[in-house]
Write a protein that holds these residues in place. Structure first.
Motif, PDB file in Angstrom:
ATOM      1  N   THR A  99       0.837  -1.211   0.000  1.00 63.68           N
ATOM      2  CA  THR A  99       0.000   0.000   0.000  1.00 63.68           C
ATOM      3  C   THR A  99       0.865   1.251   0.000  1.00 63.68           C
ATOM      4  OG1 THR A  99      -1.601  -1.230   1.303  1.00 63.68           O
ATOM      5  CG2 THR A  99      -1.900   1.147   1.211  1.00 63.68           C
ATOM      6  N   LEU A 100       1.916   1.234   0.817  1.00 63.45           N
ATOM      7  CA  LEU A 100       2.802   2.402   0.914  1.00 63.45           C
ATOM      8  C   LEU A 100       3.517   2.682  -0.405  1.00 63.45           C
ATOM      9  CD1 LEU A 100       4.382   1.832   4.444  1.00 63.45           C
ATOM     10  CD2 LEU A 100       2.838   3.666   3.792  1.00 63.45           C
ATOM     11  N   TRP A 101       3.870   1.593  -1.122  1.00 68.26           N
ATOM     12  CA  TRP A 101       4.647   1.765  -2.355  1.00 68.26           C
ATOM     13  C   TRP A 101       3.762   1.969  -3.595  1.00 68.26           C
ATOM     14  CZ3 TRP A 101       9.676   2.602  -3.247  1.00 68.26           C
ATOM     15  CH2 TRP A 101      10.546   2.388  -2.175  1.00 68.26           C
ATOM     16  N   ARG A 102       2.453   1.760  -3.446  1.00 69.78           N
ATOM     17  CA  ARG A 102       1.584   1.788  -4.622  1.00 69.78           C
ATOM     18  C   ARG A 102       1.680   3.145  -5.336  1.00 69.78           C
ATOM     19  NH1 ARG A 102      -3.776  -0.243  -2.881  1.00 69.78           N
ATOM     20  NH2 ARG A 102      -2.603  -2.164  -2.727  1.00 69.78           N
ATOM     21  N   GLY A 103       1.847   3.077  -6.628  1.00 73.50           N
ATOM     22  CA  GLY A 103       1.891   4.312  -7.416  1.00 73.50           C
ATOM     23  C   GLY A 103       3.263   4.968  -7.469  1.00 73.50           C
ATOM     24  N   LEU A 104       4.235   4.414  -6.731  1.00 77.36           N
ATOM     25  CA  LEU A 104       5.592   4.978  -6.746  1.00 77.36           C
ATOM     26  C   LEU A 104       6.549   4.030  -7.446  1.00 77.36           C
ATOM     27  CD1 LEU A 104       6.190   6.437  -3.172  1.00 77.36           C
ATOM     28  CD2 LEU A 104       6.100   7.720  -5.300  1.00 77.36           C
ATOM     29  N   ARG A 105       7.479   4.583  -8.193  1.00 74.42           N
ATOM     30  CA  ARG A 105       8.543   3.762  -8.767  1.00 74.42           C
ATOM     31  C   ARG A 105       9.808   4.019  -7.967  1.00 74.42           C
ATOM     32  NH1 ARG A 105       7.804   5.902 -14.604  1.00 74.42           N
ATOM     33  NH2 ARG A 105       5.607   5.458 -14.883  1.00 74.42           N
ATOM     34  N   PRO A 106      10.693   3.038  -7.832  1.00 75.79           N
ATOM     35  CA  PRO A 106      11.926   3.246  -7.060  1.00 75.79           C
ATOM     36  C   PRO A 106      12.692   4.487  -7.507  1.00 75.79           C
ATOM     37  CG  PRO A 106      11.727   0.943  -7.646  1.00 75.79           C
ATOM     38  CD  PRO A 106      10.606   1.660  -8.331  1.00 75.79           C
ATOM     39  N   ARG A 107      12.653   4.796  -8.821  1.00 75.42           N
ATOM     40  CA  ARG A 107      13.408   5.929  -9.352  1.00 75.42           C
ATOM     41  C   ARG A 107      12.906   7.251  -8.752  1.00 75.42           C
ATOM     42  NH1 ARG A 107      13.317   6.119 -15.617  1.00 75.42           N
ATOM     43  NH2 ARG A 107      13.922   3.991 -15.326  1.00 75.42           N
TER      44      ARG A 107
END
Lengths: 111, 158
Positions: A99-107
């Protein structure tokens, strides 16, 4: 499951995942090797056992004593196994991460 | 048991295998077993005897390694066994169930992995490094338990 007791730290998650991977071969030596390999750092036996004891107090793992062996100086192995509550806590931790990472790319996170 | 056994170990490590009256692995195993039985009598269980025999195997592996490398018969192997001291140290901060797990794991890696690959001196250093690294989390857990009990007593007290 009591949320305060089932919330997991990073190392606790790593230990539980190691138990899942090792299945019925999960005792101190392979757990420590698995953690050192996956976390790319040397993990002490004491750190593994204090974490496992804490997880056992929370009811997330259970342990049983195995046969003593000669290589261990006649000391018994202690095998660990994840409980149903442990699996629920691990799933919850994974869902929170996703949930925290959703929509984010590592870059996008890197400076 | 430890003193008797260490005597056998040290005595034979100073000799090259097969010469100087070294009786060979079978006799050594029997002598280690006899030492354990003589010292402990009926109390000597199967694991104690097997432990003594396993330690004799280690002595012979070390000697063979030295011979293969063309070295004299392993004077570095006279470093005393680290186990009793480590056990004493960890006994202060660990419960019995934990102690068997922690010390058993360190000893298993020491015997099966580090000793054959690193040699005795480096393996003993690794052993002590691991004991010391393991101490801190154990001390921290011990202090947390002690603090928890102290707070509980204070809460329940008059």
């Amino acid at each position: 499951v009591d949320r305060s007791r089932s919330s997991l730290g990073e190392f606790e998650q790593a230990v539980l995942i190691a138990l899942v991977r090792l299945r019925d071969k999960a005792y101190g030596v392979p757990i420590r090797k698995e953690l050192s390999l996956r976390l790319s750092r040397d993990v002490s036996v004491g750190a593994v056992y204090t974490t496992l004891d804490r997880l056992e107090e929370k009811g997330l793992v259970k342990s049983r004593v195995g046969e003593p062996t000669v290589e261990r100086g006649g000391r018994a192995k202690r095998y660990f196994e994840i409980t149903g509550a442990g699996q629920i806590a691990l799933d919850a931790a994974r869902r929170i991460q996703q949930t925290l990472w959703r929509g984010l790319r590592p870059r996008e996170v890197s400076p | 048991m430890t003193k008797e056994y260490l005597h056998v170990e040290v005595k034979h490590l100073t000799r090259k295998p097969g010469i100087d009256g070294n009786p060979g692995p079978d006799s050594l195993e029997k002598r280690a077993e006899a030492n354990v039985r003589r010292y402990l009598g009926e109390k000597a269980n199967r694991y104690m005897v097997e432990r003594a025999r396993a330690n004799v195997d280690i002595v012979f592996r070390l000697n063979s390694r030295s011979e293969k490398d063309g070295l004299a018969a392993a004077p570095q192997s006279l470093v005393p066994s680290p186990r009793p001291h480590a056990e004493w140290l960890l006994a202060w901060f660990l419960r019995k169930a934990q102690r068997d797990g922690v010390l058993g794991d360190i000893e298993e890696e020491f015997v099966t992995d580090k000793l054959p690959t690193l040699g005795r001196r480096s393996a003993v250093l690794w052993y002590w490094g691991m004991v010391i690294k393991s101490l801190w989390p154990c001390i921290w857990a011990f202090l947390r338990r002690a603090l928890g009990i102290a707070l509980l007593v204070k809460k329940l007290g008059p």
